[in-house]
Design an enzyme around this catalytic site. Structure first.
Site, PDB file in Angstrom:
ATOM      1  N   ARG A 118      36.405 -12.339 -28.593  1.00 45.11           N
ATOM      2  CA  ARG A 118      34.875 -11.265 -29.160  1.00 45.11           C
ATOM      3  C   ARG A 118      35.789 -10.491 -30.350  1.00 45.11           C
ATOM      4  NH1 ARG A 118      34.544 -10.260 -23.383  1.00 45.11           N
ATOM      5  NH2 ARG A 118      32.641 -11.319 -22.747  1.00 45.11           N
ATOM      6  N   LYS A 140      33.143 -12.682 -45.260  1.00 45.16           N
ATOM      7  CA  LYS A 140      32.413 -13.271 -45.093  1.00 45.16           C
ATOM      8  C   LYS A 140      32.526 -15.200 -44.433  1.00 45.16           C
ATOM      9  CE  LYS A 140      28.253 -12.587 -47.316  1.00 45.16           C
ATOM     10  NZ  LYS A 140      27.043 -13.059 -49.387  1.00 45.16           N
ATOM     11  N   GLU A 182      34.004 -20.192 -60.396  1.00 41.78           N
ATOM     12  CA  GLU A 182      33.755 -18.702 -60.199  1.00 41.78           C
ATOM     13  C   GLU A 182      34.908 -17.932 -61.039  1.00 41.78           C
ATOM     14  OE1 GLU A 182      31.147 -18.337 -58.156  1.00 41.78           O
ATOM     15  OE2 GLU A 182      31.209 -20.163 -56.679  1.00 41.78           O
ATOM     16  N   LYS A 224      36.270  -9.520 -57.603  1.00 43.99           N
ATOM     17  CA  LYS A 224      35.986  -9.833 -56.073  1.00 43.99           C
ATOM     18  C   LYS A 224      36.081  -8.688 -55.192  1.00 43.99           C
ATOM     19  CE  LYS A 224      33.543 -12.475 -51.887  1.00 43.99           C
ATOM     20  NZ  LYS A 224      33.507 -14.522 -51.892  1.00 43.99           N
ATOM     21  N   GLU A 234      26.752  -7.037 -48.525  1.00 47.22           N
ATOM     22  CA  GLU A 234      25.903  -7.519 -49.830  1.00 47.22           C
ATOM     23  C   GLU A 234      23.601  -6.664 -49.218  1.00 47.22           C
ATOM     24  OE1 GLU A 234      25.677 -11.690 -50.643  1.00 47.22           O
ATOM     25  OE2 GLU A 234      23.575 -11.184 -51.391  1.00 47.22           O
ATOM     26  N   ARG A 238      26.794  -6.585 -54.902  1.00 43.30           N
ATOM     27  CA  ARG A 238      27.805  -7.733 -54.266  1.00 43.30           C
ATOM     28  C   ARG A 238      27.113  -9.152 -54.079  1.00 43.30           C
ATOM     29  NH1 ARG A 238      31.216  -9.432 -48.498  1.00 43.30           N
ATOM     30  NH2 ARG A 238      31.774 -11.190 -49.481  1.00 43.30           N
ATOM     31  N   ASN A 242      26.477 -13.942 -57.714  1.00 41.15           N
ATOM     32  CA  ASN A 242      25.543 -15.105 -57.507  1.00 41.15           C
ATOM     33  C   ASN A 242      25.490 -15.430 -58.914  1.00 41.15           C
ATOM     34  OD1 ASN A 242      25.958 -15.216 -54.209  1.00 41.15           O
ATOM     35  ND2 ASN A 242      23.762 -14.355 -53.959  1.00 41.15           N
ATOM     36  N   HIS A 245      24.019 -19.057 -58.842  1.00 38.39           N
ATOM     37  CA  HIS A 245      23.856 -19.696 -57.945  1.00 38.39           C
ATOM     38  C   HIS A 245      22.100 -19.378 -57.043  1.00 38.39           C
ATOM     39  CE1 HIS A 245      27.855 -18.132 -57.691  1.00 38.39           C
ATOM     40  NE2 HIS A 245      28.148 -18.979 -56.314  1.00 38.39           N
ATOM     41  N   HIS A 249      21.481 -23.080 -56.631  1.00 40.12           N
ATOM     42  CA  HIS A 249      21.870 -23.674 -55.151  1.00 40.12           C
ATOM     43  C   HIS A 249      20.152 -25.063 -54.988  1.00 40.12           C
ATOM     44  CE1 HIS A 249      23.472 -20.193 -52.669  1.00 40.12           C
ATOM     45  NE2 HIS A 249      24.459 -21.307 -52.521  1.00 40.12           N
ATOM     46  N   HIS A 262      29.616 -27.774 -55.269  1.00 42.03           N
ATOM     47  CA  HIS A 262      28.801 -26.675 -55.262  1.00 42.03           C
ATOM     48  C   HIS A 262      29.455 -25.368 -56.715  1.00 42.03           C
ATOM     49  CE1 HIS A 262      27.873 -21.825 -54.258  1.00 42.03           C
ATOM     50  NE2 HIS A 262      29.224 -21.735 -54.920  1.00 42.03           N
TER      51      HIS A 262
HETATM   52  P1  NAD Z   1      36.838 -27.926 -49.218  1.00 40.61           P
HETATM   53  O1  NAD Z   1      37.071 -26.426 -48.428  1.00 40.61           O
HETATM   54  O2  NAD Z   1      35.119 -28.380 -48.818  1.00 40.61           O
HETATM   55  O3  NAD Z   1      37.965 -28.271 -50.027  1.00 40.61           O
HETATM   56  C1  NAD Z   1      37.170 -29.227 -50.947  1.00 40.61           C
HETATM   57  C2  NAD Z   1      38.646 -30.443 -50.893  1.00 40.61           C
HETATM   58  O4  NAD Z   1      39.470 -30.272 -51.437  1.00 40.61           O
HETATM   59  C3  NAD Z   1      38.180 -30.631 -49.308  1.00 40.61           C
HETATM   60  O5  NAD Z   1      38.711 -32.527 -49.673  1.00 40.61           O
HETATM   61  C4  NAD Z   1      40.007 -30.341 -48.547  1.00 40.61           C
HETATM   62  O6  NAD Z   1      40.072 -31.418 -47.853  1.00 40.61           O
HETATM   63  C5  NAD Z   1      40.093 -30.763 -50.227  1.00 40.61           C
HETATM   64  N1  NAD Z   1      41.557 -29.661 -50.136  1.00 40.61           N
HETATM   65  C6  NAD Z   1      41.401 -28.576 -50.267  1.00 40.61           C
HETATM   66  N2  NAD Z   1      43.306 -28.131 -50.200  1.00 40.61           N
HETATM   67  C7  NAD Z   1      43.545 -29.041 -50.785  1.00 40.61           C
HETATM   68  C8  NAD Z   1      44.654 -29.115 -51.187  1.00 40.61           C
HETATM   69  N3  NAD Z   1      45.802 -28.142 -52.085  1.00 40.61           N
HETATM   70  N4  NAD Z   1      45.073 -30.450 -52.022  1.00 40.61           N
HETATM   71  C9  NAD Z   1      44.039 -31.840 -51.522  1.00 40.61           C
HETATM   72  N5  NAD Z   1      43.321 -31.716 -51.623  1.00 40.61           N
HETATM   73  C10 NAD Z   1      43.132 -30.395 -50.776  1.00 40.61           C
HETATM   74  O7  NAD Z   1      35.541 -26.796 -50.726  1.00 40.61           O
HETATM   75  P2  NAD Z   1      36.175 -25.172 -51.049  1.00 40.61           P
HETATM   76  O8  NAD Z   1      35.049 -25.428 -52.218  1.00 40.61           O
HETATM   77  O9  NAD Z   1      37.038 -24.728 -51.346  1.00 40.61           O
HETATM   78  O10 NAD Z   1      34.940 -24.504 -49.941  1.00 40.61           O
HETATM   79  C11 NAD Z   1      33.614 -24.663 -49.777  1.00 40.61           C
HETATM   80  C12 NAD Z   1      33.239 -24.339 -48.791  1.00 40.61           C
HETATM   81  O11 NAD Z   1      33.147 -22.597 -49.022  1.00 40.61           O
HETATM   82  C13 NAD Z   1      31.165 -23.840 -47.939  1.00 40.61           C
HETATM   83  O12 NAD Z   1      31.861 -24.223 -47.290  1.00 40.61           O
HETATM   84  C14 NAD Z   1      31.014 -23.022 -49.341  1.00 40.61           C
HETATM   85  O13 NAD Z   1      30.238 -22.686 -48.517  1.00 40.61           O
HETATM   86  C15 NAD Z   1      32.073 -21.466 -48.826  1.00 40.61           C
HETATM   87  N6  NAD Z   1      32.643 -20.278 -49.666  1.00 40.61           N
HETATM   88  C16 NAD Z   1      32.715 -19.892 -48.811  1.00 40.61           C
HETATM   89  C17 NAD Z   1      32.335 -18.262 -49.030  1.00 40.61           C
HETATM   90  C18 NAD Z   1      32.517 -17.257 -48.524  1.00 40.61           C
HETATM   91  O14 NAD Z   1      32.520 -16.483 -48.830  1.00 40.61           O
HETATM   92  N7  NAD Z   1      32.685 -16.977 -47.508  1.00 40.61           N
HETATM   93  C19 NAD Z   1      32.243 -18.450 -50.472  1.00 40.61           C
HETATM   94  C20 NAD Z   1      32.027 -19.481 -51.905  1.00 40.61           C
HETATM   95  C21 NAD Z   1      32.146 -20.672 -50.563  1.00 40.61           C
HETATM   96 MG    MG Z   2      29.806 -19.792 -55.415  1.00 35.11          MG
END
Ligand code: NAD
Ligand code: MG
Length: 359
Positions: A118, A140, A182, A224, A234, A238, A242, A245, A249, A262
């Site tokens: 929990r 999030k 971003e 942010k 949101e 917030r 986007n 986005h 998307h 993305h």
């Molecule tokens: P990711 O986590 O897939 O990382 C991208 C790639 O880089 C992966 O292959 C990872 O293993 C690799 N990697 C990570 N760190 C590394 C490093 N230091 N050196 C070499 N390789 C490395 O992608 P991302 O862009 O970091 O995140 C995307 C995700 O984030 C999506 O699932 C999206 O929905 C989520 N997201 C969440 C929020 C939120 O508010 N929670 C906001 C934006 C995006």
């Molecule tokens: Mg984004």
């Protein structure tokens, strides 16, 4: 090192940004609930940085969960692997989960922290630029469902976010650019001065100059944190995060996840939002082009996929979660550095934006 605070009353937390922070035990210690620590990471990041983090946590009782790498693994089944690891190591409610990885690892580890017994303590150690400026801040967390991205999750704030800019040295250039989309977004939606700064420093950022990275990450997280501090769940403001986005998307969905990163889809989507804002007369053509030029210099695509027709965009945008009461709400610009969320635009302007020639 820079420190800033996300202001959320008794759930406020610090963000530390600097070089070599993974090797600074004193940054982690104050945020650990007890002796037990569970590091959640993935197959790509573990060989690069797990040892270093484990050394900084020496003296703790450490369990490690190494997940497969990729958005396709951001699922219920992978989440179970985290719970398996925690239960096998007999971690109790005083454990602290540490997410070491990009946004995928951070979102899953955060959701696991929200659910395990929990709710247990949680630290974000984001290792992609995107996760450092976006996903690790704001609380999030969640996983994907076969019927929709990020459809199962929780708002759950970490105890701390520890951003080590040195880890970006191993990040593929394409992923770095995706993160810059971003970063540029924050300038466009709420910080005209930062936009000017980015125009002067975008090459330094692509060359991974530490001082420039620290400043860009700090200003992005501050933007942010301001927005999230004003609207954690949101209900309104917030949504300005986007920008680009809704169009983005549509591109991601139509092209299939993985084809476009993305951040790349957001960049092309931002160009469409700039185009629409200029067609509405809210920004000038020169301002639109200024935004586009910066995205180009960041190594990002600024032309939506040629095969996407206006109908394709409309189909995907109609199921977007920002559609309220049948009206499509979009984040547009009333000036560079000033975003609005609005459904108050003539349908013809949207149609013209979708038909426009971006080449
Ligand atoms: P990711 O986590 O897939 O990382 C991208 C790639 O880089 C992966 O292959 C990872 O293993 C690799 N990697 C990570 N760190 C590394 C490093 N230091 N050196 C070499 N390789 C490395 O992608 P991302 O862009 O970091 O995140 C995307 C995700 O984030 C999506 O699932 C999206 O929905 C989520 N997201 C969440 C929020 C939120 O508010 N929670 C906001 C934006 C995006
Ligand atoms: Mg984004």
């Amino acid at each position: 090192m820079q420190t800033l605070t996300v202001d959320l009353g008794d759930r406020s937390y610090p963000i530390y940004i600097g070089e070599g922070l993974l090797a600074r035990p004193e940054l982690f210690k104050p945020h650990l609930a007890g002796r037990q620590v569970a590091i959640v990471t993935n197959e790509t990041v573990a060989p690069l940085y797990l040892d270093l983090l484990q050394q900084s946590l020496s003296g703790q009782d450490i369990a490690t969960v190494v997940l497969p790498d990729g958005e396709v693994f951001k699922t219920w089944e992978t989440l179970q692997l985290i719970f398996d690891g925690l239960l096998q190591a007999r971690h109790d409610r005083k454990t602290t989960i540490i997410a070491l990885g990009g946004g995928v690892v951070g979102d899953m580890a955060g959701f696991a922290a929200a659910c395990y017994q929990r709710g247990v303590d949680f630290i974000q150690v984001p290792t992609t630029l995107l996760s450092q400026v976006d996903s690790s801040v704001g609380g999030k967390t969640g996983i994907n469902h076969p019927l929709g991205k990020n459809m199962v999750g929780a708002f759950y704030q970490p105890n701390a976010v520890i951003i080590d800019t040195t880890v970006l040295n191993t990040l593929p250039a394409k992923e770095l650019s995706a993160g810059l989309a971003e970063v540029i977004k924050y300038g466009l939606i709420c910080d005209p001065q930062f936009l000017g700064w980015l125009e002067e420093h975008v090459e330094s950022l692509r060359e991974l100059q530490p001082a420039a990275l620290i400043e860009a990450i700090q200003r992005s997280c501050a933007a942010k944190a301001r927005v999230v501090g004003a609207d954690e769940r949101e209900s309104g403001l917030r949504a300005i995060l986007n920008l680009g986005h809704t169009f983005g998307h549509a591109i991601e969905t139509h092209m299939g996840y993985g084809e476009w990163l993305h951040g790349e889809a957001v960049a092309a989507g931002t160009v469409m939002a700039l185009e629409m804002s200029s067609r509405l007369g809210w920004i000038s053509a020169a301002e639109r082009d200024r935004g586009i030029r910066l995205l180009v210099r960041a190594g990002l695509p600024v032309v939506p996929p040629a095969e996407m027709r206006p109908e394709d965009f409309l189909e995907h945008m109609a199921v977007d979660k920002k559609v309220l009461d049948g009206r499509l709400r979009l984040v547009l610009l009333k000036g560079l550095g000033e975003a609005v969320i609005t459904d108050d635009f003539p349908r013809e302007v949207l149609d013209a934006t979708l038909r426009a020639d971006y080449r």
